[in-house]
Design a protein around this motif. Structure first.
Motif, short mmCIF file in Angstrom:
data_model
loop_
_atom_site.label_atom_id
_atom_site.label_comp_id
_atom_site.label_asym_id
_atom_site.label_seq_id
_atom_site.Cartn_x
_atom_site.Cartn_y
_atom_site.Cartn_z
N ILE A 216 -20.85 -12.69 10.84
CA ILE A 216 -21.06 -12.31 9.45
C ILE A 216 -22.47 -12.63 8.96
O ILE A 216 -23.16 -11.77 8.42
CB ILE A 216 -20.03 -13.00 8.54
CG1 ILE A 216 -18.60 -12.67 8.99
CG2 ILE A 216 -20.24 -12.58 7.09
CD1 ILE A 216 -18.25 -11.21 8.94
N LYS A 217 -22.92 -13.86 9.15
CA LYS A 217 -24.24 -14.25 8.65
C LYS A 217 -25.38 -13.35 9.12
O LYS A 217 -26.28 -13.04 8.33
CB LYS A 217 -24.53 -15.70 9.01
CG LYS A 217 -23.96 -16.71 8.03
CD LYS A 217 -24.26 -18.14 8.43
CE LYS A 217 -25.72 -18.43 8.51
NZ LYS A 217 -26.00 -19.85 8.82
N PRO A 218 -25.37 -12.89 10.38
CA PRO A 218 -26.46 -12.01 10.81
C PRO A 218 -26.55 -10.69 10.04
O PRO A 218 -27.58 -10.02 10.08
CB PRO A 218 -26.13 -11.75 12.29
CG PRO A 218 -25.33 -12.94 12.71
CD PRO A 218 -24.50 -13.26 11.51
N ARG A 219 -25.47 -10.32 9.33
CA ARG A 219 -25.49 -9.07 8.56
C ARG A 219 -26.12 -9.24 7.17
O ARG A 219 -26.28 -8.27 6.45
CB ARG A 219 -24.05 -8.54 8.39
CG ARG A 219 -23.38 -8.12 9.70
CD ARG A 219 -24.06 -6.89 10.30
NE ARG A 219 -23.35 -6.39 11.45
CZ ARG A 219 -22.51 -5.36 11.43
NH1 ARG A 219 -22.25 -4.75 10.30
NH2 ARG A 219 -21.92 -4.96 12.54
N PHE A 220 -26.42 -10.47 6.77
CA PHE A 220 -26.98 -10.73 5.45
C PHE A 220 -28.49 -10.82 5.52
O PHE A 220 -29.06 -11.25 6.52
CB PHE A 220 -26.45 -12.06 4.92
CG PHE A 220 -25.08 -11.96 4.31
CD1 PHE A 220 -24.91 -12.01 2.94
CD2 PHE A 220 -23.96 -11.84 5.11
CE1 PHE A 220 -23.67 -11.93 2.38
CE2 PHE A 220 -22.70 -11.76 4.56
CZ PHE A 220 -22.55 -11.81 3.18
#
Length: 244
Positions: free
Chosen positions: A8-12
């Motif tokens: 998830i974090k890499p998509r932000f």
């Protein structure tokens, strides 16, 4: 938490990551368990076919319950929904709706060329209160989905804070765990499902959709996890739907 960190974090973007991490680490009372429970993505039909072939998925088709979209949810309620179980706890849902049709039109494609893809039940418990480990198929599918950024766009996800305590499902309890909620303008608490679930969300509807609470949060939900999943030990869940 590992799933959140990996997928998830890499998509932000950097600014959103900072805001999200600050919220998770400073604005919400430490929970006994935390974790990613659901993800929602907008996908291409081509990718869904690829997913179905790669994992040999067999779907059942049915009419979604009214409860699934009772809260002026993110999308207009679909007429049919395809679902399959990846394990006893994890469910994959695929459906078309007004919003996916609008996305297809914007690309001048067939209406069925876009669909919503959801995974639910990623952070669940055995009856004795121990967390359920995700099976190999679910982990492999998460990796498959999040490697295809162009064909499966992350829209939002549910992140759970679980407290090993019996609690009254009320607005005051939500504020005790996350005091910053009181500062959100026009946030409206409302009970659903015979007062066993409390939603905190915006009162206003914009273009047929529920307005998000903040640029980062769509809505917040508080409910009795022990009662919902027939657990032997008390567990209360405060769940945030975060926008990607």
């Amino acid at each position: 938490m590992k799933i959140f960190e990996k997928y998830i974090k890499p998509r932000f973007d950097e600014l959103k990551v900072e805001g999200l991490e600050y919220l998770l680490n400073n604005e919400i009372k430490k929970a006994d368990f935390i974790g990613l429970d659901s993800v929602r993505l907008l996908s291409t039909a081509k990718f869904i076919n690829k997913l179905q072939r790669a994992f040999k998925l067999e779907f059942s088709t049915g009419i979604p319950s009214k409860r699934f979209f009772t809260q002026f949810d993110f999308y207009t309620r679909p007429s049919v929904m395809n679902r399959t179980k990846l394990s006893d706890n994890v469910t994959l849902l695929i459906y078309h709706s007004t919003a996916s049709n609008d996305e297809a039109r914007s690309h001048k494609m067939r209406l069925d060329s876009r669909a919503f893809l959801e995974l639910h039940g990623l952070n669940q418990y055995h009856a004795n209160g121990e967390q359920v480990e995700l099976n190999a198929k679910t982990l492999e599918m998460l990796n498959f989905i999040f490697q295809n950024k162009k064909q499966a766009k992350l829209l939002n996800f549910d992140f759970a804070f679980d407290y090993k305590e019996q609690a009254q499902i009320c607005y005051d309890y939500a504020l005790e765990k996350a005091p910053f909620i009181a500062e959100i303008p026009n946030a409206r608490p409302s009970h659903q499902r015979f007062k066993t679930c409390l939603y905190i969300q915006k009162a206003q509807i914009k273009d047929g959709y529920q307005a998000p609470l903040t640029p980062l949060i769509q809505n917040i939900k508080l409910y009795n996890k022990q009662e919902k999943n027939k657990l032997e030990t008390p567990l209360t869940r405060l769940e945030f739907c975060f926008l990607a």
